[in-house]
Design a protein around this motif. Structure first.
Motif, PDB file in Angstrom:
ATOM      1  N   PRO A   1       0.929  -1.248   0.402  1.00 53.80           N
ATOM      2  CA  PRO A   1       0.220  -0.453   0.384  1.00 53.80           C
ATOM      3  C   PRO A   1       1.384   1.429   0.115  1.00 53.80           C
ATOM      4  N   VAL A   2       0.227   2.403  -0.548  1.00 54.93           N
ATOM      5  CA  VAL A   2       0.906   3.498  -0.181  1.00 54.93           C
ATOM      6  C   VAL A   2       0.802   4.115   0.625  1.00 54.93           C
ATOM      7  N   PRO A   3       1.759   4.767   2.128  1.00 50.78           N
ATOM      8  CA  PRO A   3       0.913   5.705   2.633  1.00 50.78           C
ATOM      9  C   PRO A   3       0.192   6.534   2.276  1.00 50.78           C
ATOM     10  N   PRO A   4      -0.609   7.101   3.091  1.00 53.82           N
ATOM     11  CA  PRO A   4      -1.251   8.347   3.472  1.00 53.82           C
ATOM     12  C   PRO A   4      -1.000   9.473   2.987  1.00 53.82           C
ATOM     13  N   GLU A   5       0.186  10.296   3.433  1.00 56.87           N
ATOM     14  CA  GLU A   5       0.979  10.840   2.831  1.00 56.87           C
ATOM     15  C   GLU A   5       1.364  10.723   1.307  1.00 56.87           C
ATOM     16  N   ILE A   6       2.111  10.065   1.052  1.00 60.03           N
ATOM     17  CA  ILE A   6       2.278  10.126  -0.750  1.00 60.03           C
ATOM     18  C   ILE A   6       0.921   9.732  -1.033  1.00 60.03           C
ATOM     19  N   ALA A   7       0.142   9.600  -1.206  1.00 60.89           N
ATOM     20  CA  ALA A   7      -1.079   8.947  -1.711  1.00 60.89           C
ATOM     21  C   ALA A   7      -1.710  10.753  -1.570  1.00 60.89           C
ATOM     22  N   ALA A   8      -2.210  11.022  -0.062  1.00 60.92           N
ATOM     23  CA  ALA A   8      -2.517  12.776  -0.559  1.00 60.92           C
ATOM     24  C   ALA A   8      -1.634  13.558  -1.136  1.00 60.92           C
ATOM     25  N   ALA A   9      -0.257  13.514  -2.005  1.00 58.86           N
ATOM     26  CA  ALA A   9       0.633  14.080  -2.370  1.00 58.86           C
ATOM     27  C   ALA A   9      -0.066  14.410  -4.076  1.00 58.86           C
ATOM     28  N   LEU A  10      -0.087  13.192  -4.668  1.00 58.33           N
ATOM     29  CA  LEU A  10      -0.751  12.392  -5.368  1.00 58.33           C
ATOM     30  C   LEU A  10      -2.053  13.164  -6.277  1.00 58.33           C
ATOM     31  N   ALA A  11      -2.538  13.267  -5.204  1.00 67.78           N
ATOM     32  CA  ALA A  11      -4.538  13.582  -5.407  1.00 67.78           C
ATOM     33  C   ALA A  11      -4.347  14.526  -6.328  1.00 67.78           C
ATOM     34  N   PRO A  12      -3.363  15.891  -5.678  1.00 61.74           N
ATOM     35  CA  PRO A  12      -3.241  17.084  -7.011  1.00 61.74           C
ATOM     36  C   PRO A  12      -3.120  16.473  -8.211  1.00 61.74           C
ATOM     37  N   ILE A  13      -2.417  15.442  -8.192  1.00 64.84           N
ATOM     38  CA  ILE A  13      -1.285  15.317  -9.520  1.00 64.84           C
ATOM     39  C   ILE A  13      -3.255  14.962 -10.676  1.00 64.84           C
ATOM     40  N   GLN A  14      -3.854  13.884  -9.776  1.00 60.47           N
ATOM     41  CA  GLN A  14      -4.848  12.521 -10.102  1.00 60.47           C
ATOM     42  C   GLN A  14      -6.110  13.769 -10.606  1.00 60.47           C
ATOM     43  N   ALA A  15      -6.056  15.257 -10.088  1.00 61.21           N
ATOM     44  CA  ALA A  15      -7.208  16.041 -10.916  1.00 61.21           C
ATOM     45  C   ALA A  15      -7.116  16.793 -11.650  1.00 61.21           C
ATOM     46  N   ARG A  16      -5.909  16.721 -11.621  1.00 64.99           N
ATOM     47  CA  ARG A  16      -5.091  16.723 -13.060  1.00 64.99           C
ATOM     48  C   ARG A  16      -5.192  16.428 -14.737  1.00 64.99           C
ATOM     49  N   LEU A  17      -5.273  14.595 -14.680  1.00 59.94           N
ATOM     50  CA  LEU A  17      -5.536  14.371 -15.326  1.00 59.94           C
ATOM     51  C   LEU A  17      -7.165  14.358 -15.626  1.00 59.94           C
ATOM     52  N   PRO A  18      -6.929  14.574 -17.508  1.00 60.23           N
ATOM     53  CA  PRO A  18      -8.296  14.181 -17.819  1.00 60.23           C
ATOM     54  C   PRO A  18      -8.967  13.316 -18.374  1.00 60.23           C
ATOM     55  N   GLY A  19     -10.653  12.631 -18.429  1.00 56.80           N
ATOM     56  CA  GLY A  19     -11.025  12.298 -19.403  1.00 56.80           C
ATOM     57  C   GLY A  19     -10.891  10.489 -17.860  1.00 56.80           C
ATOM     58  N   GLY A  20     -10.015  10.717 -17.425  1.00 55.92           N
ATOM     59  CA  GLY A  20     -10.146   9.140 -16.824  1.00 55.92           C
ATOM     60  C   GLY A  20     -11.457   8.856 -15.275  1.00 55.92           C
TER      61      GLY A  20
END
Length: 184
Positions: free
Chosen positions: A9-28
């Motif tokens: 599993p990815v630790p919560p702090e790394i997952a939280a840092a990935l969330a804004p990147i996911q938000a910028r990825l379109p269409g999926g």
């Protein structure tokens, strides 16, 4: 039947840092923060006794904790991406653990397909219909903006056997067992 896989599993702090990147990825369809992981092996669907035997084989794995970090973004599928991922920085002990997990599956009677190991954290999945031209432009811009992604390091101290249940909104993961990685 149980659809199962082993992952870190990815630790919560790394997952939280990935969330804004996911938000910028379109269409999926983004992978939920709590579901982000590094897959070691996907076992497919098996009856409960086979998964139970796999569990006992996984319990016997001896491995030390592994220092992991994410470095850059990538995609599977070139002309029409199937998914976008955060790449895991190369780590020989991660590959060694993956090899042990695959041997455990083999010992439990689960035959896995031979495949190249590309350690990653899936961030976004795309439908088979693909992306529009504008979405492809937005995706390219988002990938370029995060090409220098560097998160971590963190120490993985366990891996988990998960059950995967497919639904309309994607897969839901249920931990079945956790296997500590020990220094001894």
């Amino acid at each position: 039947m149980i659809r199962a896989f082993a992952a870190i599993p990815v630790p919560p702090e790394i997952a939280a840092a990935l969330a804004p990147i996911q938000a910028r990825l379109p269409g999926g369809r983004p992978v939920a923060e709590e579901a982000l992981h590094i897959t070691l092996a996907f076992f497919g669907e098996h009856q409960s006794p086979v998964i139970e035997d796999l569990h006992y084989q996984l319990e016997d794995i001896q491995a030390a904790p592994i220092t992991l970090a994410l470095s850059g973004l990538g995609q599977f599928g070139s002309a029409s991406p199937r998914l976008i991922y955060a790449a895991v920085r190369p780590e020989p002990r991660l590959k060694a653990l993956r090899d042990r997990v695959r041997r455990a599956a083999d010992d439990a009677g689960i035959r896995l397909a031979r495949e190249q190991f590309v350690p990653h954290v899936t961030l976004m999945r795309f439908s088979k219909s693909g992306l529009s031209g504008e979405e492809m432009v937005q995706l390219s811009a988002a990938l370029a903006a995060h090409a220098g992604l560097a998160l971590g390091p963190w120490e993985a101290e366990a891996f988990i056997l998960y059950r995967s249940r497919l639904g309309r909104s994607g897969a839901a993961y249920e931990p079945l067992a956790e296997y500590p990685l020990s220094r001894s």
